[in-house]
Design a protein around this motif. Structure first.
Motif, short mmCIF file in Angstrom:
data_model
loop_
_atom_site.label_atom_id
_atom_site.label_comp_id
_atom_site.label_asym_id
_atom_site.label_seq_id
_atom_site.Cartn_x
_atom_site.Cartn_y
_atom_site.Cartn_z
N TYR A 43 0.83 -1.20 0.00
CA TYR A 43 0.00 0.00 0.00
C TYR A 43 0.87 1.25 0.00
O TYR A 43 0.62 2.20 -0.77
N ASP A 44 1.87 1.28 0.86
CA ASP A 44 2.75 2.45 0.93
C ASP A 44 3.45 2.71 -0.39
O ASP A 44 3.66 3.86 -0.79
N LEU A 45 3.79 1.64 -1.10
CA LEU A 45 4.47 1.78 -2.39
C LEU A 45 3.54 2.42 -3.43
O LEU A 45 3.92 3.37 -4.12
N VAL A 46 2.30 1.91 -3.53
CA VAL A 46 1.36 2.45 -4.50
C VAL A 46 0.98 3.89 -4.12
O VAL A 46 0.85 4.75 -5.00
N PHE A 47 0.86 4.15 -2.84
CA PHE A 47 0.55 5.51 -2.40
C PHE A 47 1.67 6.47 -2.81
O PHE A 47 1.41 7.59 -3.28
N ALA A 48 2.93 6.04 -2.66
CA ALA A 48 4.06 6.88 -3.05
C ALA A 48 4.05 7.13 -4.56
O ALA A 48 4.34 8.24 -5.02
N ALA A 49 3.70 6.11 -5.33
CA ALA A 49 3.62 6.27 -6.79
C ALA A 49 2.52 7.24 -7.17
O ALA A 49 2.69 8.11 -8.04
N GLN A 50 1.38 7.11 -6.50
CA GLN A 50 0.26 8.00 -6.82
C GLN A 50 0.58 9.44 -6.45
O GLN A 50 0.26 10.38 -7.18
N ARG A 51 1.26 9.62 -5.32
CA ARG A 51 1.64 10.98 -4.90
C ARG A 51 2.62 11.59 -5.89
O ARG A 51 2.51 12.77 -6.24
N ALA A 52 3.56 10.78 -6.37
CA ALA A 52 4.53 11.29 -7.35
C ALA A 52 3.82 11.74 -8.63
O ALA A 52 4.16 12.78 -9.22
N GLY A 53 2.82 10.98 -9.06
CA GLY A 53 2.06 11.37 -10.25
C GLY A 53 1.28 12.65 -10.01
O GLY A 53 1.27 13.55 -10.85
N LEU A 82 7.15 2.37 -8.84
CA LEU A 82 6.83 0.95 -8.83
C LEU A 82 7.94 0.13 -9.47
O LEU A 82 8.27 -0.97 -9.00
N ASP A 83 8.53 0.65 -10.56
CA ASP A 83 9.64 -0.04 -11.23
C ASP A 83 10.81 -0.25 -10.27
O ASP A 83 11.42 -1.34 -10.24
N SER A 84 11.13 0.79 -9.50
CA SER A 84 12.30 0.72 -8.62
C SER A 84 12.13 -0.31 -7.52
O SER A 84 13.11 -0.80 -6.95
N ALA A 85 10.88 -0.67 -7.22
CA ALA A 85 10.61 -1.69 -6.20
C ALA A 85 10.48 -3.08 -6.81
O ALA A 85 10.16 -4.04 -6.10
N GLY A 86 10.72 -3.17 -8.12
CA GLY A 86 10.69 -4.46 -8.78
C GLY A 86 9.38 -4.84 -9.41
O GLY A 86 9.23 -5.95 -9.94
N TYR A 87 8.41 -3.93 -9.40
CA TYR A 87 7.10 -4.23 -10.00
C TYR A 87 7.07 -3.72 -11.43
O TYR A 87 6.41 -2.71 -11.73
N THR A 88 7.76 -4.39 -12.31
CA THR A 88 7.81 -3.97 -13.71
C THR A 88 6.83 -4.75 -14.57
O THR A 88 6.42 -4.28 -15.63
N GLU A 89 6.47 -5.95 -14.14
CA GLU A 89 5.56 -6.79 -14.91
C GLU A 89 4.12 -6.56 -14.48
O GLU A 89 3.83 -6.39 -13.30
N GLY A 90 3.25 -6.55 -15.45
CA GLY A 90 1.83 -6.48 -15.14
C GLY A 90 1.31 -5.11 -14.74
O GLY A 90 0.18 -5.00 -14.27
N LEU A 91 2.12 -4.07 -14.91
CA LEU A 91 1.63 -2.73 -14.60
C LEU A 91 0.66 -2.29 -15.68
O LEU A 91 0.75 -2.72 -16.84
N PRO A 92 -0.31 -1.43 -15.35
CA PRO A 92 -1.28 -0.99 -16.35
C PRO A 92 -0.62 -0.21 -17.48
O PRO A 92 0.46 0.35 -17.31
#
Length: 368
Positions: free
Chosen positions: A253-263, A284-294
């Motif tokens: 949750y904290d990761l997605v929140f940080a991404a949303q705030r950056a946007g 999200l990429d920097s945390a390793g979530y590169t696959e399956g992103l919208p």
């Protein structure tokens, strides 16, 4: 409002003349409404060489539409035997001695296009392209006010749901309840099909509610929107059901929140659309979530729920002031669930306080 619609039509007419067209046929419903104030089912708008007309099929009692037509615009009702209003409009354009007619090729079917050509073979048809959609990107304050009210309705409906008992209820039931609450609070209806996702479904973009029941410890992600006077906004939030969040849920949750705030913080006039997407995506990429992103992390809203601009890696163009957009990054972990956080905002210059947040329901990770 008549002056507003007349000005919009005048701006489009100037574009048509610059492209060599004397008349234009508008058939896409959202574009008809933008220029005429209403879009009865099946209606088309003719920007004629000498006169503008809204052509509607059938008697008024058989038409369905939101909004009132511009009082300065002539409305012509066609009898049931008159056929396609688009063909009738083209015939009228030729009757006004127009040589060319710009049409929305991206909306007209091939069959409709052929029928127009067969009825008015002398009239040269040109492509209007996305001219009206481009005019719609920047909103006036009246349009933004409608979006703001729609956001307030969505916030209210979501807030009331969170105060009710959720465990044991199905995704489908919760989605229907949210849509009922939207209407109860003054919405025209939902801006799009409401998404409620629990457990392993949570975090999926545009998830269709199922009969899965809410269970203790689930992630619950909700995405809904209200349509108000034709204008559509959206909000998405994620919660945990019935217990303190697990460590992995807090971390995600904290990761997605940080991404949303950056946007959100990247929404400034002149910012490249792809740079706003990049700001959210690279967290999200920097945390390793590169696959399956919208494919995108946001988009414009207005008379349609998905308009230009698109906030995506290959998006072209830059943001202008008074452009409403969503910022909606998310991560879904197959078999476990995920997080989506989605807001509607209006791009504003720094001198005016920066981006205006329309959807204000808390983004704190609540245990319900």
């Amino acid at each position: 409002m008549s002056e507003v619609y007349a000005l919009r039509r005048a701006r489009l007419r100037d574009r048509c003349k610059a492209g060599g067209s004397q008349s234009a046929l508008i058939s896409r419903p959202a574009n008809v409404r933008y220029l005429a104030g209403t879009a009865p089912r099946g209606a088309v708008l003719l920007l004629g060489k000498t006169d503008d007309l809204l052509l509607c099929p059938g008697p008024p009692e058989e038409r369905s539409a939101e909004g009132r037509p511009d009082e300065a615009l002539r409305v012509q009702t066609l009898p049931g035997s008159a056929g396609d209003p688009a063909v009738a409009a083209a015939d009228l354009a030729e009757g006004q001695r127009a040589d060319t007619l710009a049409v929305e090729e991206h909306h007209l079917t091939v069959a409709r296009h052929r029928e127009i050509r067969s009825v008015v073979p002398r009239l040269r048809l040109t492509d209007l392209g996305g001219a009206v959609e481009q005019l719609r990107v920047v909103k006036d304050e009246e349009e933004i006010s409608c979006l703001r009210i729609g956001a307030e309705i969505a916030d209210q409906a979501l807030g009331e749901l969170l105060e009710s008992i959720l465990v044991g209820r199905t995704e489908r039931h919760l989605a229907l309840e949210l849509e009922r609450r939207l209407v109860d609070h003054g919405a025209d209806g939902p801006a799009f099909p409401t998404s409620v996702a629990t457990g392993p479904n949570a975090g999926r973009r545009a998830h269709r509610p199922t009969d899965r029941r809410v269970e203790e410890g689930d992630f619950l992600s909700v995405c809904l929107g209200a349509a108000y006077r034709g204008y559509r906004c959206e909000i998405g939030r994620t919660f945990v059901i019935g217990t303190s969040p697990a460590d992995w849920q807090i971390e995600l949750y904290d990761l997605v929140f940080a991404a949303q705030r950056a946007g959100r913080e990247s929404l400034v006039p002149g910012a490249a659309c792809r740079d706003v997407d990049r700001a959210a995506r690279q967290v999200l990429d920097s945390a390793g979530y590169t696959e399956g992103l919208p494919a995108l992390t946001g988009h414009g809203v207005g008379l349609e729920i998905d308009e230009d601009p698109q906030l995506a890696p290959a998006a072209m163009g830059k943001l202008d002031a008074c452009v409403p957009v969503t910022v909606e990054p998310g991560v879904h972990l197959p078999g476990r669930g995920g997080v989506r956080i989605d807001d509607t905002l209006v791009v504003r210059p720094e001198a005016d306080g920066g981006p205006e947040l329309l959807t204000i329901t808390t983004k704190e990770l609540l245990a319900l």
